[in-house]
Design a protein around this motif. Sequence first.
Motif, PDB file in Angstrom:
ATOM      1  N   HIS A   1       0.786  -1.229   0.059  1.00 53.98           N
ATOM      2  CA  HIS A   1       0.075  -0.088  -0.082  1.00 53.98           C
ATOM      3  C   HIS A   1       0.844   1.090  -0.058  1.00 53.98           C
ATOM      4  O   HIS A   1       0.469   2.315   0.153  1.00 53.98           O
ATOM      5  CB  HIS A   1      -0.925  -0.111   1.169  1.00 53.98           C
ATOM      6  CG  HIS A   1      -1.681  -1.304   1.149  1.00 53.98           C
ATOM      7  ND1 HIS A   1      -2.798  -1.187   0.320  1.00 53.98           N
ATOM      8  CD2 HIS A   1      -2.003  -2.195   2.131  1.00 53.98           C
ATOM      9  CE1 HIS A   1      -3.583  -2.441   0.366  1.00 53.98           C
ATOM     10  NE2 HIS A   1      -2.930  -3.058   1.510  1.00 53.98           N
TER      11      HIS A   1
ATOM     12  N   TYR B   1       1.616   3.278  -2.384  1.00 55.43           N
ATOM     13  CA  TYR B   1       1.234   4.298  -3.194  1.00 55.43           C
ATOM     14  C   TYR B   1      -0.239   4.337  -2.740  1.00 55.43           C
ATOM     15  O   TYR B   1      -1.094   5.184  -3.774  1.00 55.43           O
ATOM     16  CB  TYR B   1       1.548   3.894  -4.426  1.00 55.43           C
ATOM     17  CG  TYR B   1       2.804   3.808  -4.828  1.00 55.43           C
ATOM     18  CD1 TYR B   1       3.783   4.975  -4.916  1.00 55.43           C
ATOM     19  CD2 TYR B   1       3.407   2.479  -5.134  1.00 55.43           C
ATOM     20  CE1 TYR B   1       5.179   4.548  -4.953  1.00 55.43           C
ATOM     21  CE2 TYR B   1       5.035   2.173  -5.136  1.00 55.43           C
ATOM     22  CZ  TYR B   1       5.688   3.374  -5.223  1.00 55.43           C
ATOM     23  OH  TYR B   1       7.048   3.281  -5.493  1.00 55.43           O
ATOM     24  N   ALA B   2      -0.826   4.204  -1.572  1.00 54.85           N
ATOM     25  CA  ALA B   2      -2.327   4.528  -1.416  1.00 54.85           C
ATOM     26  C   ALA B   2      -2.612   5.791  -1.614  1.00 54.85           C
ATOM     27  O   ALA B   2      -3.910   6.133  -1.884  1.00 54.85           O
ATOM     28  CB  ALA B   2      -2.477   3.900  -0.055  1.00 54.85           C
TER      29      ALA B   2
ATOM     30  N   HIS C   1      -5.508   6.867  -8.517  1.00 55.65           N
ATOM     31  CA  HIS C   1      -6.096   5.904  -9.232  1.00 55.65           C
ATOM     32  C   HIS C   1      -5.384   4.525  -8.864  1.00 55.65           C
ATOM     33  O   HIS C   1      -4.229   4.471  -8.770  1.00 55.65           O
ATOM     34  CB  HIS C   1      -5.911   6.153 -10.807  1.00 55.65           C
ATOM     35  CG  HIS C   1      -6.229   7.526 -10.987  1.00 55.65           C
ATOM     36  ND1 HIS C   1      -7.817   7.946 -11.071  1.00 55.65           N
ATOM     37  CD2 HIS C   1      -5.703   8.900 -11.384  1.00 55.65           C
ATOM     38  CE1 HIS C   1      -8.061   9.089 -11.606  1.00 55.65           C
ATOM     39  NE2 HIS C   1      -6.699   9.678 -11.569  1.00 55.65           N
ATOM     40  N   ALA C   2      -6.156   3.440  -9.010  1.00 51.64           N
ATOM     41  CA  ALA C   2      -5.647   2.295  -8.551  1.00 51.64           C
ATOM     42  C   ALA C   2      -4.720   1.618  -9.910  1.00 51.64           C
ATOM     43  O   ALA C   2      -3.596   1.006  -9.594  1.00 51.64           O
ATOM     44  CB  ALA C   2      -6.777   1.044  -8.670  1.00 51.64           C
ATOM     45  N   SER C   3      -4.948   2.151 -10.926  1.00 54.81           N
ATOM     46  CA  SER C   3      -4.069   1.822 -12.100  1.00 54.81           C
ATOM     47  C   SER C   3      -2.869   2.370 -12.133  1.00 54.81           C
ATOM     48  O   SER C   3      -1.551   1.720 -12.201  1.00 54.81           O
ATOM     49  CB  SER C   3      -4.679   2.109 -13.544  1.00 54.81           C
ATOM     50  OG  SER C   3      -4.900   3.725 -13.512  1.00 54.81           O
TER      51      SER C   3
ATOM     52  N   ARG D   1      -1.265   3.305  -9.053  1.00 49.70           N
ATOM     53  CA  ARG D   1      -0.789   2.668  -7.728  1.00 49.70           C
ATOM     54  C   ARG D   1      -0.102   1.212  -8.316  1.00 49.70           C
ATOM     55  O   ARG D   1       1.055   0.885  -7.957  1.00 49.70           O
ATOM     56  CB  ARG D   1      -1.663   2.388  -6.756  1.00 49.70           C
ATOM     57  CG  ARG D   1      -2.242   3.620  -6.166  1.00 49.70           C
ATOM     58  CD  ARG D   1      -3.164   3.378  -4.998  1.00 49.70           C
ATOM     59  NE  ARG D   1      -4.225   2.736  -5.249  1.00 49.70           N
ATOM     60  CZ  ARG D   1      -5.466   3.266  -5.215  1.00 49.70           C
ATOM     61  NH1 ARG D   1      -5.350   4.703  -5.267  1.00 49.70           N
ATOM     62  NH2 ARG D   1      -6.354   2.402  -5.321  1.00 49.70           N
ATOM     63  N   ALA D   2      -0.856   0.594  -9.087  1.00 45.96           N
ATOM     64  CA  ALA D   2      -0.425  -0.811  -9.790  1.00 45.96           C
ATOM     65  C   ALA D   2       0.895  -0.518 -10.417  1.00 45.96           C
ATOM     66  O   ALA D   2       1.778  -1.417 -10.458  1.00 45.96           O
ATOM     67  CB  ALA D   2      -1.420  -1.534 -10.362  1.00 45.96           C
ATOM     68  N   TYR D   3       0.783   0.305 -11.583  1.00 44.24           N
ATOM     69  CA  TYR D   3       1.840   0.711 -12.195  1.00 44.24           C
ATOM     70  C   TYR D   3       3.010   1.171 -11.303  1.00 44.24           C
ATOM     71  O   TYR D   3       4.284   0.483 -11.809  1.00 44.24           O
ATOM     72  CB  TYR D   3       1.579   2.024 -13.001  1.00 44.24           C
ATOM     73  CG  TYR D   3       2.839   2.127 -14.276  1.00 44.24           C
ATOM     74  CD1 TYR D   3       3.126   1.353 -15.125  1.00 44.24           C
ATOM     75  CD2 TYR D   3       3.366   3.287 -13.877  1.00 44.24           C
ATOM     76  CE1 TYR D   3       4.322   1.585 -15.985  1.00 44.24           C
ATOM     77  CE2 TYR D   3       4.597   3.586 -14.740  1.00 44.24           C
ATOM     78  CZ  TYR D   3       4.978   2.792 -15.809  1.00 44.24           C
ATOM     79  OH  TYR D   3       6.026   2.922 -16.470  1.00 44.24           O
TER      80      TYR D   3
ATOM     81  N   SER E   1      -0.796  12.390 -10.689  1.00 45.55           N
ATOM     82  CA  SER E   1      -1.069  12.118  -9.518  1.00 45.55           C
ATOM     83  C   SER E   1      -0.683  13.453  -8.495  1.00 45.55           C
ATOM     84  O   SER E   1      -1.177  13.607  -7.670  1.00 45.55           O
ATOM     85  CB  SER E   1       0.064  11.031  -8.871  1.00 45.55           C
ATOM     86  OG  SER E   1      -0.399   9.989  -9.485  1.00 45.55           O
TER      87      SER E   1
END
Length: 129
Positions: free
Chosen positions: A24, A26-27, A31-33, A35-37, A77
């Motif tokens: 977490h 990058y919580a 955007h979730a995308s 954070r996943a990236y 971001s």
Amino acid sequence: MVYLAGFGEGTCAHISDLVRGGIHAYAAFPHASIRAYFVSLVVLDPLVVVLVGLVRRSGIWLGSVVITLDVAANWISNWPSVKADPARLLQPVGLTPITLFGLFVLVSCIPLLRAATCDSTPVPSRASM
């Protein structure tokens, strides 16, 4: 060499973020995308380092895609905080160095691809002449 240093630093920064914050880390990003990236950069950045270090065209292409997405994700971001305080762009870490490195990678992409093409052409040996 600049590619290796830049993507190597990115690798260290993302590993450090994950060690400190776990999955977490990058919580706070919107955007979730995104954070996943950022989590995926722990794999993508060192992959670029290895491929570029081996002078592979795929490494140059991958580096261009990775940094383009990285710069875009960082600007998306961080835009609200930059809009509120433009002086944030003067910091020695953050958007400005990431953006400058991204520009370097994109500007040098085509010349590096040409050089990699030339270097990958086999040179005839004296025995084959």
